[in-house]
Design a protein around this motif. Sequence first.
Motif, PDB file in Angstrom:
ATOM      1  N   THR A 129     -11.891  -2.786   0.801  1.00  0.00           N
ATOM      2  CA  THR A 129     -11.510  -2.015  -0.389  1.00  0.00           C
ATOM      3  C   THR A 129     -10.173  -1.310  -0.210  1.00  0.00           C
ATOM      4  OG1 THR A 129     -12.763  -0.089   0.366  1.00  0.00           O
ATOM      5  CG2 THR A 129     -13.913  -1.655  -1.081  1.00  0.00           C
ATOM      6  N   ILE A 159      -7.463  -2.889   1.318  1.00  0.00           N
ATOM      7  CA  ILE A 159      -6.423  -3.881   1.624  1.00  0.00           C
ATOM      8  C   ILE A 159      -5.124  -3.573   0.891  1.00  0.00           C
ATOM      9  CG2 ILE A 159      -5.763  -6.307   1.313  1.00  0.00           C
ATOM     10  CD1 ILE A 159      -8.599  -7.048   2.175  1.00  0.00           C
ATOM     11  N   TRP A 160      -5.203  -3.342  -0.418  1.00  0.00           N
ATOM     12  CA  TRP A 160      -3.994  -3.067  -1.204  1.00  0.00           C
ATOM     13  C   TRP A 160      -3.263  -1.846  -0.647  1.00  0.00           C
ATOM     14  CZ3 TRP A 160      -1.109  -5.462  -4.756  1.00  0.00           C
ATOM     15  CH2 TRP A 160      -0.168  -4.699  -5.451  1.00  0.00           C
ATOM     16  N   ASN A 161      -4.010  -0.784  -0.395  1.00  0.00           N
ATOM     17  CA  ASN A 161      -3.408   0.454   0.101  1.00  0.00           C
ATOM     18  C   ASN A 161      -2.790   0.279   1.486  1.00  0.00           C
ATOM     19  OD1 ASN A 161      -5.994   1.083  -1.572  1.00  0.00           O
ATOM     20  ND2 ASN A 161      -4.633   2.825  -1.890  1.00  0.00           N
ATOM     21  N   LEU A 184      -1.703  -2.540   2.885  1.00  0.00           N
ATOM     22  CA  LEU A 184      -0.589  -3.480   2.901  1.00  0.00           C
ATOM     23  C   LEU A 184       0.660  -2.931   2.226  1.00  0.00           C
ATOM     24  CD1 LEU A 184      -2.312  -6.914   2.175  1.00  0.00           C
ATOM     25  CD2 LEU A 184      -1.361  -6.109   4.333  1.00  0.00           C
ATOM     26  N   PHE A 185       0.480  -2.059   1.239  1.00  0.00           N
ATOM     27  CA  PHE A 185       1.623  -1.648   0.432  1.00  0.00           C
ATOM     28  C   PHE A 185       1.900  -0.153   0.435  1.00  0.00           C
ATOM     29  CE2 PHE A 185       0.293  -5.760  -1.213  1.00  0.00           C
ATOM     30  CZ  PHE A 185       1.466  -6.447  -1.031  1.00  0.00           C
ATOM     31  N   SER A 186       1.404   0.544   1.418  1.00  0.00           N
ATOM     32  CA  SER A 186       1.770   1.945   1.612  1.00  0.00           C
ATOM     33  C   SER A 186       1.598   2.264   3.093  1.00  0.00           C
ATOM     34  CB  SER A 186       0.904   2.867   0.749  1.00  0.00           C
ATOM     35  OG  SER A 186      -0.453   2.701   1.059  1.00  0.00           O
ATOM     36  N   LYS A 195      -7.374   5.753   0.185  1.00  0.00           N
ATOM     37  CA  LYS A 195      -7.557   5.314  -1.207  1.00  0.00           C
ATOM     38  C   LYS A 195      -6.633   6.066  -2.165  1.00  0.00           C
ATOM     39  CE  LYS A 195     -12.207   3.483  -1.014  1.00  0.00           C
ATOM     40  NZ  LYS A 195     -13.544   3.497  -1.560  1.00  0.00           N
ATOM     41  N   PRO A 248       1.283   2.848  -3.616  1.00  0.00           N
ATOM     42  CA  PRO A 248       2.233   1.915  -2.990  1.00  0.00           C
ATOM     43  C   PRO A 248       3.662   2.430  -3.080  1.00  0.00           C
ATOM     44  CG  PRO A 248       0.759   0.766  -4.479  1.00  0.00           C
ATOM     45  CD  PRO A 248       0.527   2.235  -4.674  1.00  0.00           C
ATOM     46  N   TYR A 296       7.628  -1.930  -2.544  1.00  0.00           N
ATOM     47  CA  TYR A 296       6.597  -2.940  -2.367  1.00  0.00           C
ATOM     48  C   TYR A 296       6.169  -3.584  -3.682  1.00  0.00           C
ATOM     49  CZ  TYR A 296       6.186  -1.633   2.513  1.00  0.00           C
ATOM     50  OH  TYR A 296       6.443  -1.404   3.837  1.00  0.00           O
ATOM     51  N   HIS A 297       6.357  -2.894  -4.796  1.00  0.00           N
ATOM     52  CA  HIS A 297       6.044  -3.499  -6.091  1.00  0.00           C
ATOM     53  C   HIS A 297       6.875  -4.766  -6.282  1.00  0.00           C
ATOM     54  CE1 HIS A 297       3.347  -0.474  -7.564  1.00  0.00           C
ATOM     55  NE2 HIS A 297       4.237   0.495  -7.369  1.00  0.00           N
ATOM     56  N   MET A 333       5.557  -7.447  -4.028  1.00  0.00           N
ATOM     57  CA  MET A 333       4.314  -8.003  -4.556  1.00  0.00           C
ATOM     58  C   MET A 333       4.593  -8.949  -5.715  1.00  0.00           C
ATOM     59  SD  MET A 333       1.304  -8.082  -3.784  1.00  0.00           S
ATOM     60  CE  MET A 333      -0.141  -8.814  -4.456  1.00  0.00           C
TER      61      MET A 333
END
Length: 169
Positions: free
Chosen positions: A104, A106-108, A110-112, A134, A138, A142-143, A146
């Motif tokens: 849960t 992964i996004w956080n 990888l990009f922060s 959580k 980001p 990174y936006h 992505m």
Amino acid sequence: NLYKNVFSPRYGHSLGFIGFVQPASGGLVTMSEMQARWMAELVCGNVHLPTTTEMLNTINLERAEQRSWYYNSKRLTLQKIPILYNDQLGAMIGCKPDLMKHPTLIWNLLFSVSAFQWRLNGPNAWEGAKKACKKLKPVPFYHYSMLLILSILLLLMLSILRCFYEFMF
């Protein structure tokens, strides 16, 4: 000639230089914290340094890698990329974030970047680290990364569909 910018192969873990690193972008506090955690684990005997030969080989490899990344300058000898450096030290002491154990996040992850991610597991793990991760947003750069990754994936999928369509018809 310091192994991971902290320890001299000559003196081992009895003498460490905490904070003796230059982040490529931000991150000095988290890098220094990871160095201190690593030294604490070494002093307590929970982890060990590699042999002198292995440390010297790593120093030479990292120096060559650094020369290929950065302009050859006397000022950039301590330069490290914070997230990669912290992951290396984290792997040595058992606190490198594991994306599979925290799907849960992964996004956080990888990009922060935040010190919380190296407190999810391992020595001195923090119960509130997952909740804190959580809340991370980001980094704006990174936006764009992505978007590029998603565009490449879309093009790849379209190419596969085209090949499949041509094969079927």
